[in-house]
Design an enzyme around this catalytic site. Structure first.
Site, PDB file in Angstrom:
ATOM      1  N   ASP A 164       0.785  -1.239   0.000  1.00 49.36           N
ATOM      2  CA  ASP A 164       0.000   0.000   0.000  1.00 49.36           C
ATOM      3  C   ASP A 164       0.820   1.296   0.000  1.00 49.36           C
ATOM      4  OD1 ASP A 164      -1.488  -2.138   0.873  1.00 49.36           O
ATOM      5  OD2 ASP A 164      -2.150  -1.208   2.719  1.00 49.36           O
TER       6      ASP A 164
ATOM      7  N   GLU B 197     -10.425  -2.304   4.607  1.00 48.38           N
ATOM      8  CA  GLU B 197      -9.075  -1.806   4.899  1.00 48.38           C
ATOM      9  C   GLU B 197      -8.885  -0.425   4.281  1.00 48.38           C
ATOM     10  OE1 GLU B 197      -6.420  -5.807   4.892  1.00 48.38           O
ATOM     11  OE2 GLU B 197      -6.719  -5.010   2.899  1.00 48.38           O
TER      12      GLU B 197
END
Ligand code: FRU
Length: 544
Positions: A69, A251
């Site tokens: 990420d 998330e």
């Protein structure tokens, strides 16, 4: 990523580390050493070929090791900062650090030293960073502006012991514009209230209320918090029960206001990444549009009605744009947000066939909001800075296409650093298929199926596909939501990725591929034997 993946990766990693350390002991005899030297030379050639073939021309990758990420993006003193989930010692997921890169234009990135290392409280999972211009945190010294990072501490020991409270939220501050961070001594600033998957804090400044607002994923919901000083956090509300897609863990949320184009209206947008459950399998990011009163996010009524019909609103329908979030303190001149995503999917991210590194980011994108016929829709387009990289150009107007027609070859344009803009009028039925191909027989196909009103990407014969059976088990599809009979598209091609922006960014598809040699030809065909292209513009982009 879900917890099972984390456990699996950790086990794999421990095995890998034990295995490596065994080889470093005296049990590796001279003979083995010699052969490993010649192996090294051979491996070097393989790695070089792999670099040439797969290291992107214009998408960020870490020089070495694993990346997932994007984290902590902010803008300060002329620099855009991008941090990322990083394991520098291996190309599979492992103990998470925050890698760091900077750019003056969101396109060319320079990797910087690692910004945050795992510590006794755990791995450094995803999070965000803000520029605390008013020193609300009190971390400033000698008048320096603090940058505050807020992230999840993931305690592997607690996880192994089977505890569900293994994730807490912590902060760290930097007094040198984001290069070095000092962790706050009273971490964590938010303890775990016994909720599994309690992570990925995204902080933004709420202009109207003059306070920091933070969204946090908590199981399959989003918790909203507020703070005056980034240290004490008050829980405001919780969103998500029974709303949106719940086929996987929630998330990496983000939450921000966006002006609705061509109106005086502003709406709030909540991004939530979900894994699995994506529209074409695996990881993807959904969004919600609504209003925020400083405490509670209320989904817009029309949006909710449209959602009931359409099920989920996706930021990107391709398989490779996950965990994307926005820069915390900068907008475009029109008030749009700047976004970047991780260009992979947890289904196969740990197996893709790159050698020295794994994964790239998407192109940085501008997010906007439009009001469609039924409700609001998020649009994304590449940042305008990309136009500064346009070089050689082929362009045409009013082309009549008959049968399969070559639009470009490598004799004129390098097809692995390319921007294509096109407009096809009257796409009311039939299939319009673009094909990228090479003489080894690799082919990547994408286009529009007008009869089904669906865009598609087919990478099933695009080169290396056998590293995971999840990589080429389908043709990705995306419904067209724009009403026009004319089709406008922008395509970005790098060595291992395609990003498709249709109808001014109303439908986006991002996918990766691993051809065995560069693509040599771009062609188009349709089962409507004859058709027109009103406008075609192919740019080679200036990257070395
Ligand atoms: C999303 C994610 C986050 C977590 C990070 C761990 O891809 O699973 O939820 O913080 O990756 O690397």
């Amino acid at each position: 990523m879900n917890k099972n993946d984390i456990r699996m990766n950790h086990t794999f990693l421990s095995f890998f580390m034990v295995f490596t350390s065994l080889c470093l002991t005296s049990s590796c005899k001279n003979g083995a050493k010699e052969s490993s030297e010649s192996n090294t030379i051979q491996n070097q050639t393989v790695v070089d070929d792999n670099e040439k073939l797969y290291r992107p021309n214009f998408h960020f990758t870490p020089k070495e090791g694993w990346m997932n990420d994007p984290n902590g993006m902010f803008y300060y003193n002329g620099y855009y900062h991008l941090y990322f989930q990083h394991y520098p010692d291996s190309t599979v997921w492992g103990p998470m650090h925050w890698g760091h890169a900077t750019s003056t234009d969101l396109i060319s990135w320079k990797e910087q030293p690692i910004a945050l290392y795992p510590d006794e409280m755990g791995f450094i999972f995803s999070g965000s960073a803000v520029v605390d211009a008013q020193n609300t945190s009190g971390f400033s010294e000698e008048n320096k502006t603090p940058v505050i990072a807020m992230f999840t501490h993931h305690d592997m020991e607690a996880e192994k012991a089977g505890r569900i409270d293994d994730e807490t939220q912590s902060i760290a501050y930097s007094l040198d514009e984001g290069l070095n961070f000092t962790k706050y001594k009273e971490n964590p600033v938010i303890k775990n209230p016994n909720i599994p998957d309690f992570r990925d804090p995204k902080v933004n400044w709420d202009e109207e209320r003059e306070q920091w607002t933070m969204v946090l994923a908590a199981g399959q919901e989003i918790k909203f918090y507020a703070s005056k000083d980034l240290k004490k956090w008050e829980l405001l509300s919780t969103f998500g029960d029974g709303i949106g897609n719940h086929d996987g863990v929630w998330e990496c949320p983000d939450f921000f206001p966006l002006p609705v184009e061509d109106t005086e209206e502003t709406k709030w947008v909540l991004l939530v990444s979900i894994n699995p459950g994506g529209p074409n399998s695996g990881s993807a990011t959904q969004y919600f549009v609504g209003d925020f009163d400083g405490k509670t996010f209320k989904i817009d009524e029309d949006f909710q009605k449209a959602q009931a019909k359409e099920h989920t609103f996706w930021v990107d329908h391709g398989r490779d744009n996950y965990a994307g979030v926005t820069w915390s303190n900068v907008t475009t001149s029109k008030g749009g947000r700047l976004f970047i995503g991780w260009m992979s999917n947890w289904l196969y991210a740990n197996q893709v066939p790159t050698e020295a590194w794994r994964s790239a980011t998407t192109i940085a994108r501008e997010l906007g909001l439009i009001k469609g016929t039924d409700t609001y829709r998020l649009i994304s387009n590449p940042v305008k800075e990309l136009n500064d990289y346009r070089a050689k150009k082929i362009s045409d107007t009013a082309m009549s296409i008959k049968g399969k027609t070559v639009l470009a070859t490598t004799n004129t344009i390098d097809l692995s650093k390319t921007e294509i803009n096109f407009e096809i009028p009257d796409v009311t039925n039939g299939m319009y298929t673009f094909t990228l191909s090479n003489s080894l027989g690799d082919a990547l196909k994408f286009g529009y199926d007008a009869s089904e009103k669906q865009f598609f990407v087919n990478r099933n014969k695009s080169g290396k596909i056998d590293f995971s059976d999840k990589f080429s088990d389908r043709i990705s599809r995306a419904p067209r939501t724009a009403g026009s009979n004319d089709l406008m598209g922008k395509v970005l091609l790098d060595k291992t990725s395609i990003e498709l922006f249709y109808d001014n960014g109303q439908t986006v598809m991002t996918e990766i591929f691993f051809r065995n040699a560069p693509f040599e030809t771009l062609s188009i065909e349709s089962d409507n034997e004859n058709f027109e292209i009103n406008h075609l513009e192919i740019h080679e982009l200036k990257f070395n």
